[in-house]
Enzyme design. Structure first.
Site, PDB file in Angstrom:
ATOM      1  N   SER A   1       0.839  -1.191   0.000  1.00 24.52           N
ATOM      2  CA  SER A   1       0.000   0.000   0.000  1.00 24.52           C
ATOM      3  C   SER A   1       0.876   1.242   0.000  1.00 24.52           C
ATOM      4  CB  SER A   1      -0.886   0.001   1.258  1.00 24.52           C
ATOM      5  OG  SER A   1      -1.587   1.225   1.405  1.00 24.52           O
TER       6      SER A   1
ATOM      7  N   TYR B   1      -2.413  -0.697  10.310  1.00 25.75           N
ATOM      8  CA  TYR B   1      -2.384  -1.041   8.882  1.00 25.75           C
ATOM      9  C   TYR B   1      -1.113  -0.504   8.229  1.00 25.75           C
ATOM     10  CZ  TYR B   1      -3.970  -1.414   4.027  1.00 25.75           C
ATOM     11  OH  TYR B   1      -4.076  -1.718   2.691  1.00 25.75           O
TER      12      TYR B   1
ATOM     13  N   LYS C   1       1.905  -2.702   6.498  1.00 26.31           N
ATOM     14  CA  LYS C   1       2.280  -2.576   5.096  1.00 26.31           C
ATOM     15  C   LYS C   1       3.732  -2.130   4.946  1.00 26.31           C
ATOM     16  CE  LYS C   1      -1.559  -4.005   3.345  1.00 26.31           C
ATOM     17  NZ  LYS C   1      -1.615  -5.283   2.611  1.00 26.31           N
TER      18      LYS C   1
END
Length: 295
Positions: free
Chosen positions: A169, A182, A186
């Protein structure tokens, strides 16, 4: 001294090769007959990746925690003439991953393409994150990558042939507010892929390729109302994301940002923190937050 000259020569060759690739894209390789294991295959990017890879002649091993959705993917592939196998697996559980790998080797054969796509996200502030949420995020988004790579890399190394692909991401390059777990997961994926790529280069295993794709927001429904001021962080369609991802895989490209922003990491390292703070405050990339998260 000769080692220094060799280093500079290799760097010059690398820069020239990169410039040439910008003008003349390398030809796409064939993946006909490869066996591709795709996680998160029951929906969104995972299902589209399965469909696209199957059309290119790959045998698909579809993996998802949602048995019904995963079986739908398998049926779609078979109805279109593809070869597909479905396995229901909770990627949070190491024992299920090990059991999956054993069954796939026995029932399907060697996996030659590992597509680590599955991911979960809890958009909320850090104090609202529970230990379970944080654990889930890292088990699915990172640890499953490690475990699956460990299961299937040995055979790739024996044959010096294979491809490991990961969906990371933009948040794996620059951290996002209210997406702390998150973003951290990533970043870990990008670090894993970079480290593994260098490891394989050291071992002279040039037949094993890695691709790590870092898209901005993708309209898969994982988050609600993704947005940024003036559209500076665009919301991508799943179809565009998959098309560009598969294109990168077929050309053995390594780190790919969608949309292209190869300068992003350089800018992050060069500009002062205060400048980055101002840029992030202006762009204001964000999604709707949650009060209680479900996987």
């Amino acid at each position: 001294m000769s080692n220094v000259f060799e280093l500079f020569w290799q760097m010059m060759v690398g820069f020239v090769s990169a410039f040439i690739r910008l003008i003349w894209k390398p030809s796409a390789k064939s993946i006909h007959g490869e066996t591709a294991l795709v996680t998160g295959a029951g929906h969104g990017l995972g299902r589209l990746l399965c469909i696209r890879l199957a059309k290119l002649g790959a045998k698909i091993v579809a993996v998802d925690v949602n048995e019904e959705a995963n079986q739908e993917t398998v049926e779609i592939l078979k109805q279109n003439g593809g070869i597909a196998f479905g396995y229901t697996v909770d990627l949070r559980k190491a024992e299920e991953i090990h059991r999956l790998a054993s069954k796939v080797r026995d029932e399907v054969g060697d996996v030659t393409m590992l597509i680590n796509n599955a991911g979960i996200i809890y958009p909320t502030d850090i104090l609202s994150l529970t230990e379970e949420m944080i654990s889930n995020t890292f088990r699915v988004n990172v640890i499953s990558h490690f475990l699956l790579i460990k299961e299937f890399l040995s055979n790739m190394k024996r044959k010096n042939h294979g491809h490991i692909f990961a969906i990371a991401s933009y948040a794996g390059l620059i951290g996002n507010a209210f997406l702390t777990d998150y973003s951290a997961s990533k970043h870990a994926v990008v670090g894993l892929m970079e480290g593994l790529r260098n490891e394989l280069k050291r071992q002279k295993l040039n037949g094993i390729n890695l691709t790590c794709v870092c898209p901005s927001f993708v309209s898969t429904g994982m988050v609600q109302n993704p947005r940024a001021r003036l559209g500076l962080v665009p919301v991508l369609t799943p179809e565009y994301t998959v098309n560009k991802s598969v294109e990168a895989l077929l050309r053995n490209e390594f780190l790919v940002t969608l949309p292209s922003a190869t300068f992003q990491r350089v800018v992050r390292d060069l500009v002062p923190d205060s400048v980055m703070d101002a840029l992030q405050a202006y762009v204001r990339a964000e999604v709707d937050l949650i009060d209680n998260a479900d996987e």
